[in-house]
Design a protein around this motif. Structure first.
Motif, short mmCIF file in Angstrom:
data_model
loop_
_atom_site.label_atom_id
_atom_site.label_comp_id
_atom_site.label_asym_id
_atom_site.label_seq_id
_atom_site.Cartn_x
_atom_site.Cartn_y
_atom_site.Cartn_z
N PHE A 15 -24.86 -56.73 -55.72
CA PHE A 15 -23.64 -57.14 -55.02
C PHE A 15 -23.72 -56.72 -53.56
N GLU A 16 -24.29 -55.56 -53.30
CA GLU A 16 -24.42 -55.10 -51.92
C GLU A 16 -25.25 -56.08 -51.09
N GLU A 17 -26.34 -56.56 -51.68
CA GLU A 17 -27.19 -57.55 -50.98
C GLU A 17 -26.45 -58.87 -50.78
N MET A 18 -25.67 -59.26 -51.79
CA MET A 18 -24.89 -60.49 -51.70
C MET A 18 -23.86 -60.37 -50.58
N TYR A 19 -23.21 -59.22 -50.51
CA TYR A 19 -22.23 -58.97 -49.45
C TYR A 19 -22.90 -59.05 -48.08
N GLU A 20 -24.05 -58.43 -47.92
CA GLU A 20 -24.77 -58.46 -46.64
C GLU A 20 -25.17 -59.89 -46.28
N LEU A 21 -25.55 -60.68 -47.28
CA LEU A 21 -25.88 -62.09 -47.03
C LEU A 21 -24.65 -62.83 -46.51
N ALA A 22 -23.50 -62.61 -47.15
CA ALA A 22 -22.27 -63.26 -46.71
C ALA A 22 -21.92 -62.84 -45.27
N VAL A 23 -22.03 -61.56 -44.98
CA VAL A 23 -21.75 -61.06 -43.63
C VAL A 23 -22.69 -61.72 -42.62
N ASP B 198 -26.62 -73.74 -39.03
CA ASP B 198 -26.42 -75.16 -39.31
C ASP B 198 -26.94 -75.49 -40.70
N GLY B 199 -26.21 -76.31 -41.42
CA GLY B 199 -26.63 -76.74 -42.74
C GLY B 199 -26.30 -75.77 -43.86
N SER B 200 -25.69 -74.64 -43.53
CA SER B 200 -25.35 -73.65 -44.53
C SER B 200 -23.99 -73.98 -45.13
N SER B 201 -23.94 -74.13 -46.46
CA SER B 201 -22.65 -74.39 -47.10
C SER B 201 -21.72 -73.18 -46.97
N THR B 202 -22.30 -72.00 -46.91
CA THR B 202 -21.47 -70.80 -46.73
C THR B 202 -20.87 -70.77 -45.33
N ALA B 203 -21.64 -71.14 -44.33
CA ALA B 203 -21.10 -71.21 -42.96
C ALA B 203 -19.98 -72.24 -42.90
N GLU B 204 -20.15 -73.35 -43.59
CA GLU B 204 -19.11 -74.37 -43.63
C GLU B 204 -17.85 -73.81 -44.29
N ALA C 16 -10.02 -71.87 -47.50
CA ALA C 16 -11.15 -72.54 -48.14
C ALA C 16 -11.88 -71.59 -49.08
N ILE C 17 -12.08 -70.36 -48.64
CA ILE C 17 -12.76 -69.38 -49.49
C ILE C 17 -11.91 -69.07 -50.72
N GLY C 18 -10.61 -68.92 -50.53
CA GLY C 18 -9.71 -68.66 -51.65
C GLY C 18 -9.71 -69.78 -52.67
N LEU D 104 -18.51 -63.61 -57.96
CA LEU D 104 -18.91 -62.47 -57.14
C LEU D 104 -19.31 -62.89 -55.74
N TYR D 105 -20.00 -64.03 -55.62
CA TYR D 105 -20.40 -64.49 -54.30
C TYR D 105 -19.18 -64.81 -53.44
N TYR D 106 -18.21 -65.49 -54.01
CA TYR D 106 -17.02 -65.83 -53.23
C TYR D 106 -16.15 -64.62 -52.95
N VAL D 107 -16.19 -63.62 -53.79
CA VAL D 107 -15.54 -62.34 -53.48
C VAL D 107 -16.20 -61.74 -52.24
N ALA D 108 -17.52 -61.75 -52.22
CA ALA D 108 -18.26 -61.22 -51.06
C ALA D 108 -17.92 -62.01 -49.80
N CYS D 109 -17.79 -63.33 -49.94
CA CYS D 109 -17.43 -64.16 -48.78
C CYS D 109 -16.04 -63.82 -48.26
N MET D 110 -15.09 -63.63 -49.18
CA MET D 110 -13.73 -63.30 -48.75
C MET D 110 -13.72 -61.93 -48.06
N MET D 111 -14.49 -61.00 -48.60
CA MET D 111 -14.58 -59.69 -47.96
C MET D 111 -15.13 -59.83 -46.54
N ALA D 112 -16.19 -60.62 -46.39
CA ALA D 112 -16.78 -60.81 -45.07
C ALA D 112 -15.79 -61.50 -44.13
N GLU D 113 -15.10 -62.50 -44.64
CA GLU D 113 -14.12 -63.24 -43.82
C GLU D 113 -13.04 -62.32 -43.29
#
Length: 86
Positions: A3-11, A19-25, A33-35, A65-74
């Motif tokens: 999860f720590e690595e996933m969080y760092e990826l989201a950050v 460009d082209g990253s669905s996470t960046a979009e 959108a993340i919610g 878990l990935y979207y939790v990490a994204c929301m944390m980063a956001e």
């Protein structure tokens, strides 16, 4: 991946917005959108737990878990912030 690595990826995706990253979009859509993705994946997790295989459930849980990490980063919520609440 932990999860720590996933969080760092989201950050890093939020910081770099490649460009082209669905996470960046997703980050371009902000917390709304993340919610929406988080709620969608939570519902799919529930359905997988009820009607599908453990393998399907595992996949859905990983997406939650990935979207939790994204929301944390956001929202600039650190791992330590969350760990304090556990």
């Amino acid at each position: 991946m932990t999860f720590e690595e996933m969080y760092e990826l989201a950050v890093s995706r939020k910081r770099e917005m490649p460009d082209g990253s669905s996470t960046a979009e997703l980050f371009r859509g902000g917390p709304h959108a993340i919610g929406k993705k988080l709620v969608e994946e939570a519902a799919e997790t529930w359905m997988a737990a009820r009607f599908e295989s453990d393998a399907a459930l595992t996949g859905e849980l990983s997406q939650v878990l990935y979207y939790v990490a994204c929301m944390m980063a956001e929202k600039n919520i650190s791992l330590e912030d969350v760990y304090r609440e556990l």
